[in-house]
Write an enzyme that holds these catalytic residues in place. Structure first.
Site, PDB file in Angstrom:
ATOM      1  N   HIS A  88       4.067 -10.823   4.584  1.00  0.00           N
ATOM      2  CA  HIS A  88       3.184 -11.164   5.701  1.00  0.00           C
ATOM      3  C   HIS A  88       2.156 -12.202   5.281  1.00  0.00           C
ATOM      4  CE1 HIS A  88      -0.191  -8.627   4.144  1.00  0.00           C
ATOM      5  NE2 HIS A  88       0.775  -7.840   3.732  1.00  0.00           N
ATOM      6  N   ASP A 110      -0.659 -12.643   7.246  1.00  0.00           N
ATOM      7  CA  ASP A 110      -1.977 -12.217   7.731  1.00  0.00           C
ATOM      8  C   ASP A 110      -2.714 -11.409   6.671  1.00  0.00           C
ATOM      9  OD1 ASP A 110       0.028 -10.195   8.189  1.00  0.00           O
ATOM     10  OD2 ASP A 110      -1.398  -9.097   9.448  1.00  0.00           O
ATOM     11  N   ASP A 157      -2.798  -9.433  -1.775  1.00  0.00           N
ATOM     12  CA  ASP A 157      -2.152  -8.825  -0.606  1.00  0.00           C
ATOM     13  C   ASP A 157      -2.054  -9.827   0.536  1.00  0.00           C
ATOM     14  OD1 ASP A 157      -1.064  -7.004   1.151  1.00  0.00           O
ATOM     15  OD2 ASP A 157      -2.896  -5.848   1.418  1.00  0.00           O
ATOM     16  N   GLU A 186       1.222  -7.606   9.923  1.00  0.00           N
ATOM     17  CA  GLU A 186       1.399  -6.414   9.086  1.00  0.00           C
ATOM     18  C   GLU A 186       0.091  -5.660   8.927  1.00  0.00           C
ATOM     19  OE1 GLU A 186       1.793  -3.689   5.739  1.00  0.00           O
ATOM     20  OE2 GLU A 186       0.379  -5.355   5.902  1.00  0.00           O
ATOM     21  N   GLU A 187      -1.002  -6.406   8.791  1.00  0.00           N
ATOM     22  CA  GLU A 187      -2.308  -5.772   8.600  1.00  0.00           C
ATOM     23  C   GLU A 187      -2.907  -5.268   9.910  1.00  0.00           C
ATOM     24  OE1 GLU A 187      -3.198  -5.003   5.839  1.00  0.00           O
ATOM     25  OE2 GLU A 187      -2.773  -6.501   4.308  1.00  0.00           O
ATOM     26  N   GLU A 244       4.834  -6.390  -1.193  1.00  0.00           N
ATOM     27  CA  GLU A 244       3.559  -5.665  -1.169  1.00  0.00           C
ATOM     28  C   GLU A 244       3.065  -5.379  -2.592  1.00  0.00           C
ATOM     29  OE1 GLU A 244       1.533  -4.937   1.167  1.00  0.00           O
ATOM     30  OE2 GLU A 244       2.742  -5.406   2.932  1.00  0.00           O
TER      31      GLU A 244
END
Length: 375
Positions: free
Chosen positions: A66, A68, A99, A133-134, A162
């Protein structure tokens, strides 16, 4: 300069607070298309998604991640601007450094190096990238998986970038995750004066015995792959703010992180049984964020273990700990899913960072996984 470091810095400089992408996926596309990848831009709602693939043979090996990031928090609390990546003391600092923009950069450079050496590899390589995702994770990976299903595309092996490691890069891979089930409970009573309790009905008092039982209940004992299911209250609100008013309504939010030893249907049923047995007048809304998933004894796990051993010289530990990830949307299709990324000790924190040396090392591990699976 290390190309993985430079690409990670370029991505971190884009303030892609969820659900925004801020051009990160376009940066990746610019690197992928010259390598022969076909890029599909898949916007759903306010979310940008990317599906990019090279080849159409099997197996299809996919990197998922991801663009974001979570909010930076107060910028004055950072030693440097969270969206102006800075290298100091051997670490790269910035929101998304761990992350997971470093993983995205390592995906790209690993693929570049792999194709330079193996231009006629077996199988196919894909990337599934989202900017949701977040956040709620409603218009991101889950929607892309639905789209892939309609296209008749099935992923064989998926590496999710991740941050999985604890003390040193490669020490931990995630081979599964627990499911997540949230309950929003509304308990009904009757508002009144605290001096006249017989004229009111206190929902806090009414719920208390049931809540005590819920917190003390053993939902399962876990199994060889997962710890026991946990029940936790995350929010509770009741009252008007006045000290002399009995509230007429109570709201409680709780969450189950559950193993494969129990189903979400069973958890819902048992909660209702406890509430009804205690005579709690209520309404209950359920939100299932994802079922538990597990990858066991597969070619992907073996390939990842060998890649870590060959490139980093350590044995990796398989774990199912932590919160949810987008792997929960990919695994149900029968895809083998393993999560491998940077250290997770600074994720979502002020001064998030990754060791500079880990950027190139992570890219080499990803490249080696491709070699193990596609050559």
């Amino acid at each position: 300069m290390d190309k993985t470091l430079e690409l990670a810095k370029e991505l971190i400089a884009r303030p892609s607070q969820t659900p925004r992408d801020e051009g990160c996926q376009e940066i990746m596309i610019e690197r992928l298309e010259p390598l022969g990848f076909k890029a599909e831009r898949l916007p759903f709602g306010d979310v940008e998604n990317l599906w990019a693939v090279r080849g159409n043979a099997r197996p299809l090996v996919v990197f998922a991640g991801h663009t974001d990031v979570v909010p930076s928090g107060p910028r004055e609390a950072w030693k440097s601007d969270p969206y102006q990546p800075e290298v100091r003391d051997g670490h790269l600092y910035g929101r998304g450094a761990a992350d997971m923009k470093s993983s995205l950069a390592a995906f790209i450079t690993a693929i570049e190096d792999f194709l330079a050496k193996h231009p006629r590899h077996q199988g196919a390589i894909g990337l599934l990238i989202t900017s949701d995702e977040e956040g709620p994770a409603v218009h991101g990976t889950v929607k892309v998986m639905e789209w892939l299903g309609k296209q008749g595309i099935r992923i064989d092996h998926c590496i999710v970038g991740e941050p999985s490691c604890v003390k040193t890069l490669g020490d931990t891979i995630k081979i599964g995750r627990r499911g997540s089930l949230t309950g929003r409970l509304f308990v009904h009573g009757k508002q009144g004066h605290v001096a006249y309790p017989h004229l009111a009905n206190n929902p806090i008092h009414k719920l208390a015995p049931a809540l005590a039982e819920l917190t003390a209940t053993e939902w399962d004992r876990g199994n060889a792959d997962f710890p026991p299911t946990s029940f936790q209250v995350s929010n509770i609100h009741g009252g008007t703010g006045a000290e002399n008013v009995i509230p007429g309504r109570l709201e409680v939010v709780f969450n189950f992180r559950f193993s494969t030893a129990v189903t979400d249907t069973e958890l819902r049923r048992r909660v209702e049984e406890i509430l009804n047995r205690h005579g709690v007048e209520h309404q209950l809304q359920w939100i299932l964020s994802g079922h538990p998933f597990l990858t066991r004894g597969t070619a992907l796990i073996d390939s990842v273990r060998r890649a870590v051993k060959d490139e980093l010289g350590i044995e990796t530990e398989a774990s199912t700990s932590g919160g949810t990830s987008d792997g929960r949307f990919i695994a149900p299709t029968g895809t083998e899913v393993v999560e491998l990324g940077p250290l997770n000790r600074t994720i979502h924190q002020i001064d998030e960072c990754i060791a500079v040396e880990d950027l190139g090392r992570l890219a080499r591990v990803y490249r080696r996984i491709l070699e193990n699976l596609l050559t």
